[in-house]
Design a protein around this motif. Structure first.
Motif, mmCIF file in Angstrom:
data_model
loop_
_atom_site.group_PDB
_atom_site.id
_atom_site.type_symbol
_atom_site.label_atom_id
_atom_site.label_comp_id
_atom_site.label_asym_id
_atom_site.label_seq_id
_atom_site.Cartn_x
_atom_site.Cartn_y
_atom_site.Cartn_z
ATOM 1 N N TYR A 53 16.909 -62.759 27.893
ATOM 2 C CA TYR A 53 16.313 -61.710 27.063
ATOM 3 C C TYR A 53 15.232 -62.362 26.205
ATOM 4 O O TYR A 53 15.488 -63.384 25.566
ATOM 5 N N TRP A 54 14.049 -61.791 26.178
ATOM 6 C CA TRP A 54 12.956 -62.315 25.364
ATOM 7 C C TRP A 54 12.804 -61.448 24.114
ATOM 8 O O TRP A 54 12.339 -60.317 24.189
ATOM 9 N N ALA A 55 13.223 -62.003 22.966
ATOM 10 C CA ALA A 55 13.049 -61.322 21.683
ATOM 11 C C ALA A 55 11.570 -61.402 21.300
ATOM 12 O O ALA A 55 10.900 -62.396 21.587
ATOM 13 N N GLU A 56 11.068 -60.374 20.637
ATOM 14 C CA GLU A 56 9.651 -60.333 20.275
ATOM 15 C C GLU A 56 9.240 -61.477 19.351
ATOM 16 O O GLU A 56 8.104 -61.932 19.390
ATOM 17 N N ASP A 57 10.168 -61.924 18.504
ATOM 18 C CA ASP A 57 9.879 -63.002 17.563
ATOM 19 C C ASP A 57 11.197 -63.554 17.024
ATOM 20 O O ASP A 57 12.280 -63.090 17.413
ATOM 21 N N VAL A 58 11.119 -64.537 16.136
ATOM 22 C CA VAL A 58 12.328 -65.157 15.585
ATOM 23 C C VAL A 58 13.143 -64.133 14.803
ATOM 24 O O VAL A 58 14.378 -64.139 14.876
ATOM 25 N N ALA A 118 13.285 -66.963 23.646
ATOM 26 C CA ALA A 118 14.271 -66.806 24.717
ATOM 27 C C ALA A 118 15.684 -66.792 24.153
ATOM 28 O O ALA A 118 16.057 -67.643 23.346
ATOM 29 N N LEU A 119 16.452 -65.793 24.565
ATOM 30 C CA LEU A 119 17.882 -65.712 24.277
ATOM 31 C C LEU A 119 18.603 -65.485 25.595
ATOM 32 O O LEU A 119 18.010 -65.012 26.572
ATOM 33 N N VAL A 155 16.930 -70.587 31.594
ATOM 34 C CA VAL A 155 15.780 -69.704 31.370
ATOM 35 C C VAL A 155 14.811 -69.733 32.548
ATOM 36 O O VAL A 155 14.046 -68.795 32.741
ATOM 37 N N GLY A 156 14.842 -70.809 33.319
ATOM 38 C CA GLY A 156 13.900 -70.952 34.423
ATOM 39 C C GLY A 156 12.561 -71.486 33.948
ATOM 40 O O GLY A 156 11.537 -71.256 34.586
ATOM 41 N N ALA A 157 12.561 -72.192 32.799
ATOM 42 C CA ALA A 157 11.309 -72.645 32.212
ATOM 43 C C ALA A 157 11.315 -74.137 31.920
ATOM 44 O O ALA A 157 12.309 -74.670 31.445
ATOM 45 N N GLU A 158 10.177 -74.754 32.209
ATOM 46 C CA GLU A 158 9.942 -76.102 31.714
ATOM 47 C C GLU A 158 9.397 -75.949 30.313
ATOM 48 O O GLU A 158 8.733 -74.954 29.996
#
Length: 171
Positions: free
Chosen positions: A133-138, A42-43, A77-80
């Motif tokens: 924005y969800w990056a595919e990986d680090v 997550a970014l 992010v809207g995430a726990e």
């Protein structure tokens, strides 16, 4: 917490002249390299100034560091999330026309728990055009964050350097 980097104003602006009697305000912050169930990172993308950053933010007076991080991840992010480990600390000594800030950002690895909801951005974050924005990986997250290491805004350069160091330490 392992020390990752100390960033001074002169690192961001080589023309900066040290001011010996400046009074810095301390700010503690918590940040996360947050992954979902398929390993995306997550970014936050700030559309107005065109930069990416890690989720997280300031710890309020009397607030527990990990509870502050959980709050920030839910808001931004809207995430726990489950905290899976420590990454390290980046210390920043920022000086601008309006303030002198000594910020210590402790960073953690985290994993999304359950469904991802909607973020609840502040008015300022909405004005800055924030979106998740969800990056595919680090690796992709590092690329996105590092794009603005030479941004015109010194504040963005601080964030980009801080977050790229955190992400590289999380690899």
């Amino acid at each position: 917490m392992k020390e990752l980097l100390t960033i001074n104003q002169k690192d961001i602006d080589p023309s900066y002249v040290e001011q010996p009697d400046i009074a810095y305000r301390d700010r503690f912050a918590a940040r996360a390299v947050l992954k979902d169930e398929i390993g995306r990172v997550a970014l936050l993308f700030a559309g107005t100034r065109k930069y990416y950053k890690l989720p997280g933010g300031g710890v309020e007076d009397g607030e527990d560091l990990l509870l502050a991080l959980a709050r920030e991840l839910l808001e931004e992010v809207g995430a726990e999330a489950e905290i899976c480990g420590e990454i390290g600390r980046v210390e920043e000594w920022r000086v601008s026309k309006h303030r002198a800030l000594h910020q210590m950002s402790d960073s953690f690895l985290a994993q999304v728990i359950g469904e991802i909801g909607m973020p609840s951005f502040t008015e300022q974050e909405l004005a800055d055009g924030f979106e998740v924005y969800w990056a595919e990986d680090v690796k992709e997250a590092i690329e996105k964050v590092s794009q603005t290491l030479d941004h015109a805004d010194p504040e963005v350069r601080f964030m980009s350097l801080r977050d790229s160091v955190i992400l590289k330490a999380a690899e």
